[in-house]
Design a protein around this motif. Structure first.
Motif: not given
Length: 499
Positions: A60, A69-72, A65-66, A121-122
């Protein structure tokens, strides 16, 4: 002259003997190449389910990123495995398990490279989704490949080693992730898959054979889509619940409702298909249903490791590397038990190893549930984790052998994919359900409790629930329904053909 002839004859005999020894050694080595390929691929894909857990905060910060967000990065991989594994196994039955396995290895390697070089992150999340698709195809074909590559005692040894590798991989993910992140950076988590993939591709392409294919069968597209909708929405809902979304919140309720509708649609489609992606007739056999429940019970045990890691790091203050080391007794015992049991698998009824393993798992989980308190240190887990690891190692080979025996030889991919799917769903369900109990205790200390006492109470609840699952599955395996497990395998000869 005679002495010269005798010397020449002796030298020739010695050379022939040496060549024969080398040829025999070469044949032995080539015999185990399929196992090497399957174990390397399986180790990578199982490790990658948890290896990123300890690296999420670092990711992150590096990618801007948060953490949410990166939990995904973690969740999309789990989602892809749940959605695609059954379909991938069925495709292997149609087009060849070796072809699907080799292709999935290549996809996994390319996706790992994309993860390692991801600029944001995307891109990382998208690449992880592709990586999960490759992993689904691997895990959906591995058991069928082992069943077609080995016979008799060799099959038992191969299944035992492979089961042990799965146990080590499940426990080693956080440890490996901590080591790589701390010393080489989070991108090394993905780059390390590249050489392993290359090493696995060579024996897979050269030595892995194909099980019998289903002649004249067609791809069950409606069944695959309906099952993907069911597993995808159910797993997504469980991920939301595990992340604090709540069981009855609007989005969660909608996802659960859609998953139920998709399951109904799947059943209606499959009962009308001549060549279904999942033969529902298998569930008419009580022993197959018991096998499924045993797989789910074992998966719930692996879900406990998530909250064990939380307890080690948040309550005891351990770093990611020491927390991973604390789980080594379970991984090591699991591997050793799998190898030892696997060598004797052909002579032991599966219900004995499955039921006995679940008894050890239940006892180990209960030991943690009744002994860990606010004053416990990490090494208090070791004796119980040894019991749990032994149980996983003992039950794993028998479960996998019973799965192979439950389906015709040309549907090995279906059986393999089904068990992998149930294993994934069981773990996702375990994380969601156990999380409610752990967080309820850890985040809401009772009067007079400090944070460490509350976290220990939450961990106790987690393991006592897992112990209940394990012991219930154990009773069913040893009960009347479990007798069919032995009868099912007895109806097959070691080649997998019906007697």
């Amino acid at each position: 002259m005679f002495a010269q002839e005798a010397h020449r004859l002796e030298s020739c005999t010695r050379r022939c003997h040496v060549r024969g020894v080398h040829r025999r050694k070469g044949r032995v080595m080539r015999k185990w190449w399929p196992l090497v390929a399957v174990c390397l691929g399986s180790f990578m894909l199982i490790v990658d389910t948890t290896v990123v857990t300890v690296a999420l905060p670092v990711m992150a910060g590096d990618l801007g990123a948060t953490v949410a967000h990166v939990q995904w990065v973690l969740n999309v991989y789990t989602l892809a495995l749940a959605v695609m594994t059954l379909g991938a196994g069925s495709l292997g039955d149609l087009f060849g398990q070796r072809r699907v396995f080799v292709s999935s290895l290549a996809v996994f390697a390319v996706a790992s490279l994309a993860c390692g070089v991801a600029p944001d992150a995307g891109v990382l999340i998208a690449a992880r989704g592709v990586q999960g698709a490759g992993g689904a195809a691997m895990i959906g074909t591995t058991l069928a490949l082992l069943g077609s590559s080995y016979r008799d005692r060799d099959r038992g040894t191969a299944i035992g080693v492979w089961s042990g590798v799965l146990g080590i991989a499940a426990a080693a993910g956080p440890l490996l992730g901590g080591v790589l992140t701390q010393y080489l950076g989070w991108r090394a988590i993905f780059f390390v898959n590249l050489p392993v993939s290359v090493v696995a591709l060579v024996p897979a392409a050269l030595s892995v054979g194909d099980p019998p294919r289903r002649e004249g069968a067609r791809i069950d597209v409606p069944g695959m889509l309906a099952f993907a909708a069911f597993t995808g929405t159910l797993t997504f809902a469980l991920i939301r619940v595990g992340g604090g979304g709540g069981w009855t919140s609007g989005p969660s309720a909608v996802l659960f409702a859609v998953s139920v509708l998709a399951l109904v649609a799947f059943v209606l489609v499959e009962v009308r298909r001549k060549h279904p992606v999942l033969d529902l007739a298998l569930f008419r056999n009580a022993s197959f249903a018991v096998i499924v429940l045993c797989v789910v019970a074992t998966s719930v045990t692996f879900a406990c490791l998530v909250y064990t890691s939380f307890w080690l790091q948040s309550a005891l203050g351990l770093g990611s590397l020491p927390a991973g080391v604390a789980l080594v007794p379970m991984a090591l015992t699991s591997f050793l038990a799998s190898v030892l049991i696997g060598k004797r698998l052909h002579a032991v009824p599966p219900r004995v190893t499955i039921g006995g393993g679940l008894l050890l798992i239940g006892a180990g989980c209960a030991l943690i549930g009744f002994t860990v308190d606010g004053g416990s240190s990490w090494y208090a887990l070791a004796p119980a984790l040894v019991l749990v690891g032994a149980g996983i190692g003992v039950s794993g080979p028998g479960t996998n052998a019973a799965v192979l025996a439950s389906a015709p030889p040309d549907r090995g991919g279906m059986a393999s994919g089904a068990m992998a799917t149930f294993r994934q769903l069981g773990q996702a369900l375990g994380v969601a359900v156990l999380g409610l109990f752990y967080l309820a205790a850890a985040q809401h200390p009772a009067p007079g409790e400090d944070v460490r006492d509350a976290a220990a109470r939450g961990l106790d609840d987690v393991y006592l629930i897992a112990a209940g699952f394990g012991l219930l599955a154990c009773l069913l395996a040893f009960g009347p329904a479990g007798r069919g497990i032995m009868a099912t395998t007895a109806r097959r000869d070691p080649t997998g053909a019906r007697r």
